[in-house]
Scaffold this active site. Structure first.
Site, PDB file in Angstrom:
ATOM      1  N   HIS A 111      42.195  49.010  47.715  1.00  0.00           N
ATOM      2  CA  HIS A 111      41.015  48.317  48.218  1.00  0.00           C
ATOM      3  C   HIS A 111      40.077  47.901  47.087  1.00  0.00           C
ATOM      4  CE1 HIS A 111      39.464  52.577  48.313  1.00  0.00           C
ATOM      5  NE2 HIS A 111      38.369  51.989  47.893  1.00  0.00           N
ATOM      6  N   ASP A 136      47.143  53.152  49.332  1.00  0.00           N
ATOM      7  CA  ASP A 136      45.868  52.781  48.717  1.00  0.00           C
ATOM      8  C   ASP A 136      45.923  52.884  47.199  1.00  0.00           C
ATOM      9  OD1 ASP A 136      43.313  51.930  48.497  1.00  0.00           O
ATOM     10  OD2 ASP A 136      42.367  53.696  49.369  1.00  0.00           O
ATOM     11  N   SER A 143      33.292  55.785  43.152  1.00  0.00           N
ATOM     12  CA  SER A 143      34.316  56.666  42.585  1.00  0.00           C
ATOM     13  C   SER A 143      35.710  56.291  43.040  1.00  0.00           C
ATOM     14  CB  SER A 143      34.015  58.125  42.961  1.00  0.00           C
ATOM     15  OG  SER A 143      34.081  58.304  44.367  1.00  0.00           O
TER      16      SER A 143
END
Length: 1028
Positions: free
Chosen positions: A120, A151, A233
């Site tokens: 993402h 991811d 983060s």
């Protein structure tokens, strides 16, 4: 055991917070106390504007405590591999809207320049970004791989570009993740340059978290720990004391719990090795989502004791098995697998983990696999053809008529358990702005022709002429039960290009090509219609006035002049049926860079154009071609005498459902008002006008209408006035007030004669002062007596509240008003009514008798021509809309710093990423002064693509600052909108890249979507529902 569906999960991507985001406009504090002389209308209506608050700010940050010498040595080495990634998704695509953000990554191959981060972050759509290393060296990055499901993604940089530090890479060691292991998360937590958070791994077998409607990982286990990481983060390495990366930070809870979710590194390590070898990263699928369920749940689903014993013996440490959760229709497993099937074997191999399942599928693309499952205690063996996961992941999109489209993705299909088929609207804008939702539509048909995939959609759109109205059928992906049908107006003049964008993994860019030129609009055809008849209305005048109303819809292709909306609909009054002249609120038609559609008798739709925009009194005059309308349209009769307080009248208005309502009422008050200024971004507002209010509750519900007498003569227009945006809730206030028709007549008579009114206005805003105040401020008793005789109903004078910033070329040596001046006479005429200020329209200079500092004096006040007040040019550069400061800016500012004013900016653009916010003035480019748009265009044209340049800017509050911006001509080429009456739309669009666009037509990119722009520093785009 957690199931899929963690409502509190949130990805760790931070909204961009660069130091360039300086204060651009100070909001005045909200207070119910009125300023002296304030006569703000009290009947404002507040409309919701989306407030996008980053919930990650609610998360606590848990910094690591004092570390042992071993940990300190490890961290010192690890931080040299960690980078801060600043990136944009330049246009909406799949699950993501266009945006600018920042996150974390880490070097996994220093020799070849590979960085591992989240999927993402790499973005499914067009990506543009750079990374900053620990020593603050900067380097461009480009995507080389983003996983279709998991991811993670891989970025590439040029290692030779890093000259002042030795590159370090982190070794990926997925098998080192153990329950109880102490870990550190090293990244840019909450957008900070470097944060080190500590934690302990608590679980290895957690199902992937669900993030809601957007992207979510699945078909993998996640690692769980308590580290309290926050926004920014995303992509951080999770390291052990040996300095090895054992997991990838991906998400966490957004409800305050200090729980974080890490992606195991098995599949990222495989992808990295494939890329190193120059091999494709194969990804297989049977379009089935599996989840881990503990043995007790599997038993309830029919797992037999024999198989449980077999599994436990083969894998003593395992406590769960894979269970089918979602099987997509029309997929390889459709009709073979069922939800709740417990997976036992694949190709004869017993397995209980995602990693082994992924490994088998990824190595079997195009082949058949055998699955053994238990269903209700019975063994079921099936064979499935393994499909290519990349083939059902969109890698191209089409922009046409303002909207952006691609094939429905596997991500969206899995989330809603539907077949991976259909045309998905990832940016519902322009002609395809459907029901005020920005994305999520599936187009079933256009112009009565099916659009089962993107190719069919393109072929249909090729054949539709400009300005056509076609029927489309659609569903929203969140409500597939409901099929919508709408008529859309195909815009191929503001958006002439139909463009195909294809992902290029070699360059990291998306390559654009033109698919089809627009087909010219068909000539309009005259139509017949009749008006409705009002049943049960006792006032004949109200029944007759229906034939003078038309519905006006205004669509703006670009945000200008601080106006917050891209489309507005209301009603106008026909004042000359023979010439097709209609008066409408300027809150509906704010400027002439627009498409106007007039609907007559709810039946005939014709195009219209702007004829006149009043600079102060909130009305526009538009014109349609009356020869196209074969309906008994009636010119409204306008009163020549002003309506008075207490007078009986008939209110005829249109409510929020566009239904006509009638009420007999009386005028409660006529008050001189000025609509409050919008603090966050100046925009058009009415000033120096007499506002009429009436004694009926319908007046607050109706934004448009009229006040008429028993004889059917229109005494006043009922208009909506766009007001301020509240600083707390970011909501726009809209006032509904009456405007007396005699004030309209001088301008209207000129327009009817074919003459363009060239008005001149006083360069100031005034408010009313009562005689008690005037006496204290030095007005003599003689003048007070004259006022009471001249205006028996309202004893008042006007005081100058604000003197506008004069336009360029204004004679600075001339006499001007000053704030606090009380106006007694203009050219010898006593001024006690707003209508008496109309004397300014025709004269270059007025002799004013004023009271200043308690002393009477005469001054020669020049008036200002209004020809230059309206915007006639806009430059779109790096996603920012630049224009000459419009009238509202001059009303609210004391000094114009330049004629290059930032009016709006696009999400995901360089201007958004680097903090060039609306309401700023650009005064210089690379040290060269740019006082106007010509000089600015000349200087920025010299700057090479992908190069930093300096902009000297001044905020609205006179604070100078410097911003550095990197030019991006690939996704945000420079273009201009120039007013040109020879064009059918009154404007022409020009590209500055003559080599690339030889036809001179600027590309139609999704980043020019006005709904993806913000016009104020609060960053809120208007999404107010506008029912059709």
């Amino acid at each position: 055991m957690d199931l899929n569906g963690d409502a509190g999960a949130k990805r760790k991507r931070s909204s961009i917070t660069t130091p360039a985001e300086r204060p651009v406009k100070h909001l005045r504090p909200e207070s119910s106390a009125l300023t002296p002389g304030d006569s703000t209308p009290a009947n404002g209506t507040v409309y919701d504007v989306e407030d996008d608050e980053d919930a990650s700010r609610l998360l606590p940050v848990g910094p690591a405590q004092a570390d042992s010498p071993e940990w300190q040595a490890t961290i010192e080495e690890v931080v040299k591999s960690v980078v801060s990634i600043h990136f944009c998704q330049t246009c909406s695509f799949d699950t993501e809207l266009s945006m600018s953000s920042q996150a974390t990554g880490f070097v996994v191959d220093a020799e070849n320049g590979y960085i591992l981060t989240n999927r993402h972050v790499v973005c499914p759509g067009p990506f543009w970004g750079y990374c900053i290393f620990d020593n603050h060296e900067e380097c461009d990055v480009r995507p080389v791989y983003r996983d279709p499901v998991h991811d993670f993604g891989i970025l590439k940089f040029d290692p030779k570009a890093i000259r002042y530090m030795k590159l370090r890479e982190l070794k990926l060691q997925p098998d080192a993740a153990k329950v109880g292991s102490e870990i550190r998360v090293v990244g840019n937590d909450a957008g900070e340059k470097l944060s080190i958070l500590s934690g302990v791994i608590s679980r290895l077998d957690r199902n992937a978290p669900e993030y809601g409607d957007g992207y979510s990982d699945f078909n993998t286990n996640y690692i769980q720990a308590a580290a309290a990481a926050s926004g920014g983060s995303s992509g951080s390495p999770v390291v052990n004391i040996d300095g090895h990366a054992i997991a990838l930070q991906a998400g966490g809870r957004a409800d305050g719990a200090a729980t974080d979710y890490f992606l195991p590194l098995d599949r990222p390590l495989r992808a990295l090795e494939c890329i190193r070898r120059g091999e494709p990263v194969t990804r297989g699928t049977i379009q089935t989502q599996w989840i881990l369920k503990p043995f007790d749940e599997c038993r309830r689903l029919g797992l037999t004791p024999e198989w449980e014993a077999t599994v436990r013996k083969a894998a003593p440490t395992e406590t769960s098995m894979l269970v089918a959760e979602i099987i997509l229709p029309e997929g390889p497993a459709d009709g073979k697998l069922e939800e709740g099937d417990v997976l036992l074997q694949v190709n004869g191999v017993l397995l209980t983990q995602f990693i082994r399942l992924d490994d088998i599928l990824d190595s079997s693309v195009g082949q058949t696999v055998r699955l053994l499952v238990q269903r209700g205690g019975q063994n079921v063996e099936i064979e499935c053809q393994v499909g290519d996961l990349h083939a059902i992941t969109p890698d191209r999109f089409v922009t046409v008529a303002g909207g952006t489209f691609h094939n429905l993705s596997y991500q969206q299909s899995r989330l809603y358990a539907i077949a991976t088929r259909g045309v998905y609207v990832c940016e519902a804008a322009g002609s395809f702005k459907l029901e005020n939702t920005l994305s999520g539509w599936i187009i079933d048909s256009v112009d009565k022709r099916p659009t089962r995939n993107l190719d069919e959609f393109v072929e249909v759109m090729r054949t539709i002429p400009d300005r056509s109205r076609v029927v489309i059928s659609y569903r929203h992906i969140r409500d597939l039960h409901t099929r919508g049908t709408s008529i859309v107006y195909i815009d191929r003049h503001w958006h002439p290009k139909m463009r195909l964008a294809v992902r290029n993994d070699d360059t990291g860019l998306w390559d654009f090509s033109d698919l089809a030129d627009p087909i010219p609009a068909l000539p309009p055809v005259p139509r017949k219609a009749d008006f409705i008849q009002l049943d049960g209305v006792s006032q004949p005048a109200a029944a007759d006035i229906v034939r003078s109303f038309v519905r006006v819809s205004c669509t703006m292709p670009l945000k200008l002049d601080g106006y917050p909306q891209a489309k507005k609909t209301g009603f106008g009054l026909v004042v000359d049926a023979e010439k097709g002249l209609v008066v409408v609120s300027r809150a509906i038609v704010p400027y002439d860079l627009c498409d106007i559609n007039v609907t007559v008798a709810d039946s005939i739709i014709v195009n219209a154009k702007v004829v006149f925009l009043h600079p102060l009194q909130n009305y526009s005059i538009i014109q349609y071609d009356p020869s196209l309308v074969q309906a008994p349209v009636q010119s409204a009769k306008l009163a020549t005498d002003y309506i008075k307080q207490g007078q009986d009248t008939i209110f005829v208005g249109f409510n929020q459902n566009f239904r006509i309502v009638v009420a007999k009422t009386a005028v409660t008050d006529i008050t001189t008002v000025s609509i409050p200024a919008n603090a966050s971004a100046p925009r058009y507002r009415a000033i120096n006008l007499d506002a009429i209010t009436v004694d009926t509750g319908l007046s607050g519900q109706c934004s448009n209408g009229v006040l008429i007498g028993e004889d059917g003569v229109v005494q006043a227009l009922w208009l909506n006035y766009l007001g301020e945006r509240t600083s707390n809730s970011h909501k726009d206030v809209e006032y509904h007030l009456g405007f007396a028709t005699p004030s309209l007549l001088p301008v209207l008579s000129k327009v009817q004669q074919g003459e363009m009114p060239e008005l001149r206005i006083l360069n100031m805003e005034s408010y009313v002062v009562q005689m008690s105040q005037a006496r204290i401020m030095g007005v003599s008793e003689e003048w007070i007596e004259k006022v009471t005789q001249a205006n028996p109903s309202r004893h008042q004078l006007f005081m100058v509240r604000k003197v506008d910033c004069p336009p360029p070329g204004f004679n600075s040596a001339a006499d001007t008003f000053e704030e606090g001046d009380i106006i007694l006479t203009l050219d010898g005429q006593l001024i006690t009514r707003v209508s008496e200020l109309d004397i300014m329209y025709e004269k270059d200079t007025l002799e004013a008798l004023i009271v200043r500092n308690g002393q009477e004096m005469r001054i020669q006040v020049p008036t200002v021509p209004t020809e230059d007040l309206e915007t006639d040019r806009a430059v779109v550069f790096c996603g920012a809309v630049l224009q000459k400061p419009h009238h509202a800016v001059r009303q609210q500012i004391s000094k114009l710093h330049s004629e290059v004013y930032v009016s709006a900016r696009s999400r995901g653009s360089p201007s958004y990423q680097y903090g060039l916010a609306p309401t700023n003035f650009i005064t210089a480019v690379n040290g060269v002064p740019t006082p106007n748009l010509d000089r600015f265009s000349e200087e920025v044209s010299k700057i090479p693509d992908n190069t930093y340049f300096r902009l000297r800017a001044v905020t609205f509050d006179n604070v100078p600052w410097v911003v550095t911006v990197k030019k991006n001509d690939h996704y945000f080429p420079m273009s201009e909108y120039i007013k040109d009456q020879s064009q059918p739309s009154g404007w022409r669009t020009v590209s500055h890249d003559k080599d690339k666009y030889k036809d001179g037509i600027a590309p139609d990119a999704a980043n020019l979507n006005p709904d993806a722009m913000d016009e104020g520093f609060d960053g809120v785009s208007d999404i107010e529902p506008d029912l059709e």
